[in-house]
Design an enzyme around this catalytic site. Structure first.
Site, PDB file in Angstrom:
ATOM      1  N   CYS A 263       9.506  -0.363  -0.243  1.00 49.28           N
ATOM      2  CA  CYS A 263       9.039  -1.577   0.438  1.00 49.28           C
ATOM      3  C   CYS A 263      10.032  -2.087   1.473  1.00 49.28           C
ATOM      4  CB  CYS A 263       8.696  -2.658  -0.583  1.00 49.28           C
ATOM      5  SG  CYS A 263      10.092  -3.310  -1.524  1.00 49.28           S
ATOM      6  N   HIS A 311      10.048  -7.468  -3.934  1.00 52.92           N
ATOM      7  CA  HIS A 311       9.075  -6.747  -3.107  1.00 52.92           C
ATOM      8  C   HIS A 311       8.919  -7.475  -1.779  1.00 52.92           C
ATOM      9  CE1 HIS A 311       5.900  -3.809  -2.488  1.00 52.92           C
ATOM     10  NE2 HIS A 311       5.182  -4.766  -1.928  1.00 52.92           N
ATOM     11  N   HIS A 323       2.391  -2.997   3.569  1.00 51.31           N
ATOM     12  CA  HIS A 323       3.521  -2.813   2.646  1.00 51.31           C
ATOM     13  C   HIS A 323       3.429  -1.453   1.973  1.00 51.31           C
ATOM     14  CE1 HIS A 323       1.593  -4.042  -1.459  1.00 51.31           C
ATOM     15  NE2 HIS A 323       0.676  -3.560  -0.667  1.00 51.31           N
TER      16      HIS A 323
END
Length: 348
Positions: A263, A311, A323
């Site tokens: 990520c 994240h 993402h």
């Protein structure tokens, strides 16, 4: 008539009563335990497996970010160590040249019958001890004193460089140990998640990979349409264009491209393509710009999730982001409300 009478039953004595009661209770407990085994283990149900895999993936991602941070520190220590070693080698070459010059001077003094300081230096068992007296030689006006003082200064400089290199070597070794530890954590959690997912049917696994009600609910391998990237040529527009081009590439933990990303590796690569250097980890990227509220979101903002800020995605507008979700998935579009919100930053 006596032959037709029922046998007379003996009353149970205290010890026998206790034994029978114990056996009865044990039997009841065993039956309850067997019943509970078939009902109480939530990991044996699809919903329980999915919840456990979600938890493992979240913990693996947190460990991945710690791995990324340790790798960044280890890489910095390695670069600094290499630079110091190169500088030490250059200084050592100059030091050796100065020593050779002193040796030539010493040879000349010896041939002329003198035994000047340079000769003494060349013959000393411990030159460093002799160099400690260079200041006295300078005051005495000896013509070799300047060369001796130069050698001493260069020795000190090389020694200091070597001490600094030792410090960076220690940092590098600590970083490498942390890398190994976090890699073990990540791989262990991912292996456990893989074993749990293997208990699901193909249909259940497909449903898990594409949860209903989100933008990720596209057929396997399909790309979810995303809003067009801004075309104003801004840094944010260029970062979003890069992220658009990465859609469909696999999530690979610890990766920064070009064939796969985690990520924070995706957001770092997207902004690097736009000319902005972001830190490597989620918990450093969140401080790499101006914090913005959810209501202030604009395309190009970094959006962060989970309490530990483990994240990150790139906001593209209309409540959506691009993402790299988790192992086994690909870079894709998803709603920003698909995960627990932690904050947002506008990179600068």
């Amino acid at each position: 008539m006596a032959s037709h009478r029922k046998p007379r039953q003996r009353p149970l004595r205290g010890g026998t009563v206790r034994t029978a009661a114990t056996l009865a209770l044990a039997g009841a407990a065993t039956a309850t335990a067997f019943e509970g085994t078939s009902q109480a283990d939530p990991q044996r149900t699809p919903s329980g497996i999915k919840a456990e895999v979600d938890r493992l993936y979240e913990e693996a991602e947190a460990a991945t970010e710690r791995y990324n941070g340790a790798k960044e520190k280890a890489d910095e220590a390695q670069r600094a160590l290499n630079e110091l070693r190169d500088e030490t080698a250059r200084r050592t070459d100059r030091l050796n040249a100065a020593r050779r010059a002193l040796g030539s001077l010493a040879a000349g003094q010896y041939r002329s019958g003198g035994l000047g300081p340079a000769v003494q230096l060349a013959m000393a068992d411990d030159p460093q001890d002799y160099l400690d007296r260079a200041a006295l030689l300078t005051r005495a006006g000896d013509r070799s004193a300047a060369g001796i003082a130069s050698v001493r200064r260069q020795l000190d400089e090389v020694g200091a460089l070597r001490e600094r290199a030792e410090g960076h070597l220690a940092e590098l070794r600590a970083g490498q140990a942390e890398l190994a530890a976090q890699k073990s954590v990540v791989e262990g959690k991912l292996d456990t998640a893989k074993r749990l997912l293997a208990r699901l049917t193909a249909e259940e696994r497909a449903a898990y990979e594409a949860p209903a009600g989100t933008a990720e609910a596209a057929p396997a391998g399909a790309r979810t349409p995303a809003p067009p990237a801004p075309s104003d040529g801004s840094r944010a527009a260029r970062a979003i264009a890069f992220a658009h081009g990465a859609i469909g590439k696999p999530y690979v933990w610890g990766a920064t491209g070009p064939s796969g990303y985690d990520c924070s590796g995706l957001t770092q690569a997207a902004y690097r393509s736009a000319g902005l250097s972001l830190p490597r980890t989620t918990y450093t990227q969140i401080n790499a710009g101006r914090r913005v509220s959810r209501g202030e979101l604009a395309p190009g903002d970094l959006v962060f999730f989970y309490p530990g800020v483990t994240h990150v995605g790139l906001y593209i507008g209309n409540g959506r982001m691009i993402h790299a979700p988790r192992p086994g998935s690909t870079v894709r579009v998803a709603p920003v409300d698909s995960m627990p919100w932690a904050g947002a930053t506008r990179p600068a």
